[in-house]
Design an enzyme around this catalytic site. Sequence first.
Site, PDB file in Angstrom:
ATOM      1  N   CYS A   1       0.834  -1.197   0.000  1.00 28.43           N
ATOM      2  CA  CYS A   1       0.000   0.000   0.000  1.00 28.43           C
ATOM      3  C   CYS A   1       0.878   1.260   0.000  1.00 28.43           C
ATOM      4  CB  CYS A   1      -0.997  -0.042   1.160  1.00 28.43           C
ATOM      5  SG  CYS A   1      -2.365   1.115   0.944  1.00 28.43           S
TER       6      CYS A   1
ATOM      7  N   GLU B   1      -1.450  -8.992   3.913  1.00 26.47           N
ATOM      8  CA  GLU B   1      -1.314  -9.428   5.305  1.00 26.47           C
ATOM      9  C   GLU B   1      -2.672  -9.523   6.003  1.00 26.47           C
ATOM     10  OE1 GLU B   1      -0.794  -6.442   4.272  1.00 26.47           O
ATOM     11  OE2 GLU B   1      -1.585  -5.029   5.745  1.00 26.47           O
TER      12      GLU B   1
ATOM     13  N   HIS C   1      -3.585  -5.111   0.592  1.00 23.75           N
ATOM     14  CA  HIS C   1      -3.049  -5.518   1.896  1.00 23.75           C
ATOM     15  C   HIS C   1      -3.111  -7.042   2.045  1.00 23.75           C
ATOM     16  CE1 HIS C   1      -2.244  -1.807   4.228  1.00 23.75           C
ATOM     17  NE2 HIS C   1      -3.078  -1.260   3.354  1.00 23.75           N
TER      18      HIS C   1
END
Length: 246
Positions: free
Chosen positions: A116, A221, A219
């Site tokens: 990001c 994660e 994202h």
Amino acid sequence: MFTDNGLNDRRRPVIGIPTDHNADGVLTVPAVYADVVCAVGGLPLLLPALSDPALATGWQPLLDGLLLAGGADLDPYHFGQDPLPNLGRIAPTRDIVELALCRAALAAGTPILGICRGLQVLCVAAGGTLLQDIPTQVMGAVKHRQLAPRWYGSHDIDIEPGTRLAALWGDGPHRVNSFHHQAVDLVPSDFRVAATAPDGVIEALEHLGGAYALGVQWHPEEMVAVTPNAIKLFEDFVAAAAVSNK
Ligand code: MN
């Protein structure tokens, strides 16, 4: 939450993760970045967002990989523009240390994964520029600031064939989460676009040469628990860092 993948029998590659420096003077980073690095065999090392870029050259030799996390907008000063009215919160000392760390890692060939804001730092560090605000600068833009849960893929991307990203996820359409209003504009000369959204917004960049430098606008994660592909980005990055392990 995560399981170790059996790399404990040798020294784990050290993955530097610069923190945010928020308006209250507190240094922060979401724990999920450190968790996911641990889960794929890395050793996360949080780096404070201090204003002295010379510290970056002190940290660089300690790092086997650099993970640039999400967060505030970049100050457009760093890519030669004045701030537009819809520029969001900026974190000036974080900009300085992350740009210095990223340039040092690029120069040293230390693997970099940008997420990001981290993609945007990678872009600007390598000489590119950003769109400061997608809704006012991209006609017909899709929603890039989703209000859905963070793990939910809310818009499509198209991954370019022949890229490192395609080797990990497969080329063609994939669905990703989206929490940004800035995006890559001018692509740095040593990089190629690895994925785009349906509105043409660049969603991933990767280095064209031998260096490992990959940035994604979404994202992963946050998607590890629900999307099997998500962890592959971190596995690949930490495996590259293990090879460069000094
Ligand atoms: Mn997006």
